[in-house]
Scaffold this active site. Structure first.
Site, PDB file in Angstrom:
ATOM      1  N   CYS A  47       1.060  90.990  56.574  1.00  0.00           N
ATOM      2  CA  CYS A  47       2.101  90.261  56.423  1.00  0.00           C
ATOM      3  C   CYS A  47       1.974  88.870  55.864  1.00  0.00           C
ATOM      4  CB  CYS A  47       2.747  90.146  57.678  1.00  0.00           C
ATOM      5  SG  CYS A  47       4.224  88.610  57.744  1.00  0.00           S
ATOM      6  N   SER A  49       2.356  86.564  58.006  1.00  0.00           N
ATOM      7  CA  SER A  49       2.121  85.329  59.372  1.00  0.00           C
ATOM      8  C   SER A  49       0.431  85.925  60.316  1.00  0.00           C
ATOM      9  CB  SER A  49       2.805  85.925  60.056  1.00  0.00           C
ATOM     10  OG  SER A  49       4.342  86.043  60.457  1.00  0.00           O
ATOM     11  N   HIS A  52      -1.466  83.381  58.224  1.00  0.00           N
ATOM     12  CA  HIS A  52      -1.064  81.587  58.468  1.00  0.00           C
ATOM     13  C   HIS A  52      -2.300  81.315  59.345  1.00  0.00           C
ATOM     14  CE1 HIS A  52       2.681  81.256  56.886  1.00  0.00           C
ATOM     15  NE2 HIS A  52       3.438  81.949  57.869  1.00  0.00           N
ATOM     16  N   HIS A  69      -0.032  93.350  62.634  1.00  0.00           N
ATOM     17  CA  HIS A  69       0.588  93.541  63.773  1.00  0.00           C
ATOM     18  C   HIS A  69       1.870  94.176  63.307  1.00  0.00           C
ATOM     19  CE1 HIS A  69       2.733  90.275  60.720  1.00  0.00           C
ATOM     20  NE2 HIS A  69       2.905  90.195  61.594  1.00  0.00           N
ATOM     21  N   CYS A 176       7.258  94.777  61.319  1.00  0.00           N
ATOM     22  CA  CYS A 176       7.849  93.262  61.017  1.00  0.00           C
ATOM     23  C   CYS A 176       8.157  93.166  59.716  1.00  0.00           C
ATOM     24  CB  CYS A 176       6.188  92.674  60.917  1.00  0.00           C
ATOM     25  SG  CYS A 176       6.752  90.795  60.445  1.00  0.00           S
TER      26      CYS A 176
HETATM   27  P1  PAD Z   1       5.545  85.879  51.180  1.00  0.00           P
HETATM   28  O1  PAD Z   1       4.158  85.151  50.891  1.00  0.00           O
HETATM   29  O2  PAD Z   1       5.078  87.321  50.822  1.00  0.00           O
HETATM   30  O3  PAD Z   1       6.160  84.869  50.369  1.00  0.00           O
HETATM   31  C1  PAD Z   1       6.616  84.326  50.772  1.00  0.00           C
HETATM   32  C2  PAD Z   1       7.714  83.894  48.771  1.00  0.00           C
HETATM   33  O4  PAD Z   1       8.298  82.386  48.526  1.00  0.00           O
HETATM   34  C3  PAD Z   1       7.155  83.916  47.896  1.00  0.00           C
HETATM   35  O5  PAD Z   1       7.637  84.580  47.039  1.00  0.00           O
HETATM   36  C4  PAD Z   1       6.665  82.498  48.216  1.00  0.00           C
HETATM   37  O6  PAD Z   1       6.467  82.302  46.180  1.00  0.00           O
HETATM   38  C5  PAD Z   1       7.605  82.058  47.740  1.00  0.00           C
HETATM   39  N1  PAD Z   1       7.901  79.826  47.767  1.00  0.00           N
HETATM   40  C6  PAD Z   1       7.334  79.130  48.043  1.00  0.00           C
HETATM   41  N2  PAD Z   1       7.389  78.460  48.170  1.00  0.00           N
HETATM   42  C7  PAD Z   1       8.627  78.237  47.668  1.00  0.00           C
HETATM   43  C8  PAD Z   1       8.878  77.159  47.563  1.00  0.00           C
HETATM   44  N3  PAD Z   1       8.281  75.490  48.584  1.00  0.00           N
HETATM   45  N4  PAD Z   1      10.366  77.046  47.029  1.00  0.00           N
HETATM   46  C9  PAD Z   1      10.906  78.787  46.731  1.00  0.00           C
HETATM   47  N5  PAD Z   1      10.440  79.565  46.896  1.00  0.00           N
HETATM   48  C10 PAD Z   1       8.709  79.460  47.794  1.00  0.00           C
HETATM   49  O7  PAD Z   1       5.684  85.860  53.315  1.00  0.00           O
HETATM   50  P2  PAD Z   1       6.366  86.747  53.716  1.00  0.00           P
HETATM   51  O8  PAD Z   1       7.520  87.167  52.534  1.00  0.00           O
HETATM   52  O9  PAD Z   1       5.406  87.796  54.272  1.00  0.00           O
HETATM   53  O10 PAD Z   1       6.887  85.462  55.360  1.00  0.00           O
HETATM   54  C11 PAD Z   1       7.816  84.690  54.601  1.00  0.00           C
HETATM   55  C12 PAD Z   1       7.766  83.830  55.884  1.00  0.00           C
HETATM   56  O11 PAD Z   1       7.800  84.615  57.132  1.00  0.00           O
HETATM   57  C13 PAD Z   1       6.293  83.064  56.447  1.00  0.00           C
HETATM   58  O12 PAD Z   1       6.457  82.237  56.922  1.00  0.00           O
HETATM   59  C14 PAD Z   1       6.162  84.087  57.184  1.00  0.00           C
HETATM   60  O13 PAD Z   1       4.983  84.053  58.127  1.00  0.00           O
HETATM   61  C15 PAD Z   1       7.590  84.812  58.301  1.00  0.00           C
HETATM   62  C16 PAD Z   1       7.878  85.256  59.192  1.00  0.00           C
HETATM   63  N6  PAD Z   1       8.631  85.844  60.418  1.00  0.00           N
HETATM   64  C17 PAD Z   1       9.082  85.970  61.180  1.00  0.00           C
HETATM   65  C18 PAD Z   1       9.577  86.353  62.089  1.00  0.00           C
HETATM   66  O14 PAD Z   1       9.400  87.041  62.953  1.00  0.00           O
HETATM   67  N7  PAD Z   1      10.413  85.071  61.777  1.00  0.00           N
HETATM   68  C19 PAD Z   1       8.165  87.876  60.846  1.00  0.00           C
HETATM   69  C20 PAD Z   1       7.259  88.024  60.075  1.00  0.00           C
HETATM   70  C21 PAD Z   1       7.522  86.885  58.901  1.00  0.00           C
END
Ligand code: PAD
Ligand code: ZN
Length: 376
Positions: A47, A49, A52, A69, A176
């Protein structure tokens, strides 16, 4: 099992510090103490996360650490006092635990159990010690889970028993990415039929929001991403339109306002960018729009916006893990998957043997993969 009560030597991907590749090492995993469970991990997703921490965007974590995770596994042995799990049970580790005793666990409106380690990053079991060692050094765990290892130990409040026949090569995503996105749409936003949604960021989390919006009956789902190669998949999963901010001179919120008669009903930020969070808030309708923050931003990031944006009637909210009460609801999500109420197949773009974990991170960073599943 013959390993019960003994230290297990096994393979793990150890993070010795940020900006370094993960190192495949032999580690020792101590037996579970009271109210703990030792699990043989079968599959785990990668993921954003996790990245990060490796990329140094979040700095609070202690090293060395075993990240990961989003996993699934089989109980190897249980510590004293564990009554709801036994060796052989299929389980999903929970990065948001559910103790069922704290104020959050007792509230129907929160899933963020007080015993969570998200944002605190203490990296230890509930008793304040670690079960991992590598090259004679203690190794920290990661948000109650640590799945980038053949064996892990978790507190009993941080693991859910799932159906014996669950497809383990898929359900790790319920630990997740899928649950976070899907719950953000159906549980946190509570998307209503016939409404319009905008999803910023079409990675594993954003695409799971798309799946949730579609399941909830949204009539328009607009995907927003800087990487247009994500659009085909988004449309396959339910997006009705996709927009790349790079193709427009005006700010994306103005583009969306024109497309949607003054703004969407629900917007979702699934990137972790504070600038996009403000755009997502401005993109939802001034009088009745809801903006859900899902992305995790770098340490010390702050958001600032004109308070008039919410004074006129917008709602801004957020949640971890889609608002699901993990121990209660993950088993139901697994049953729903098995009953074909939704599918995660579209999210799985790559499968790699565990040893190729760094390759999996490269695919994520370069925007090539949605989810890579590592198999042991
Ligand atoms: P990912 O990197 O696969 O997807 C992010 C997407 O955003 C990519 O397709 C990028 O091209 C796009 N992107 C980046 N910058 C921009 C921008 N400025 N404008 C438009 N598009 C953009 O990540 P993911 O889907 O695995 O995770 C996304 C986020 O969610 C990440 O910050 C992660 O830490 C968070 C997350 N949160 C939780 C929670 O419980 N809240 C759980 C899991 C992940
Ligand atoms: Zn609790």
């Amino acid at each position: 099992m013959e390993t019960a009560g003994k230290v297990i030597k096994c393979k793990a991907a150890v993070a010795w510090g940020p900006h370094k590749p993960l190192s495949i090492e032999e580690i020792e995993v101590a037996p579970p103490k009271a109210h703990e469970v030792r699990i043989k991990i079968v599959a785990t997703g990668i993921c954003r996360s996790d990245d990060h921490f490796l990329s140094g965007a979040i700095t609070e974590i202690k090293y060395p650490v075993i990240l990961g995770h989003e996993g699934v596994g089989i109980v190897e042995s249980v510590g004293e006092g564990v009554t709801d799990l036994k060796p052989g049970d299929k389980v999903i580790p929970l990065f948001v635990p559910q103790c069922r005793e704290c104020r959050c666990c007792k509230s129907p409106n929160s899933n963020l159990c007080y015993k969570n380690d998200v944002g605190k990053y203490i990296g230890l079991m509930a008793d304040g010690t670690s079960r991992f060692t590598c090259r004679g050094k203690p190794v920290y765990n990661f948000i109650s889970t640590s799945t980038f290892t053949e064996y892990t130990v978790v507190d009993e409040i941080a693991v859910a028993k799932i159906d014996d026949n669950a497809p383990l090569d898929k359900v790790c995503l319920l630990g997740c990415g899928f649950s976070t996105g899907y719950g953000s749409a159906v549980k946190i936003a509570q998307v209503k039929p016939g409404t319009t949604c905008a999803v910023f960021g079409l990675g594993g989390v954003g695409l799971s929001v798309v799946i949730g919006c579609k399941a909830a009956g949204a009539s328009r789902i607009i995907g927003v991403d800087l990487n247009s190669s994500k659009f085909a998949k988004a449309k396959e999963l339910g997006a009705t339109e996709c927009v790349n901010p790079k193709d427009h001179n005006e700010p994306i919120e103005e583009v969306l306002a024109k497309m949607t008669n003054d703004g969407v009903d629900y917007s979702f930020e699934c990137i972790g960018s504070t600038a996009v969070m403000v755009s997502a808030l401005m993109s939802c309708h001034f009088g009745c729009g809801t903006c859900v923050i899902v992305g995790v931003s770098p340490s010390s990031a702050k958001v600032s916006f004109d308070p008039l944006l919410v004074l006129t009637g917008r709602t801004i909210k957020g949640a971890v893990f889609g608002g699901f009460k993990s121990k209660d609801e993950v088993p139901k999500l697994v049953s729903d998957l098995m009953a074909n109420k939704y599918s995660v197949d579209g999210l799985i773009t790559h499968r790699l043997p565990f040893d190729k974990i760094n390759e999996g991170f490269r695919l994520l960073r370069e925007g090539i993969s949605i989810r890579t599943i590592l198999e042991f």
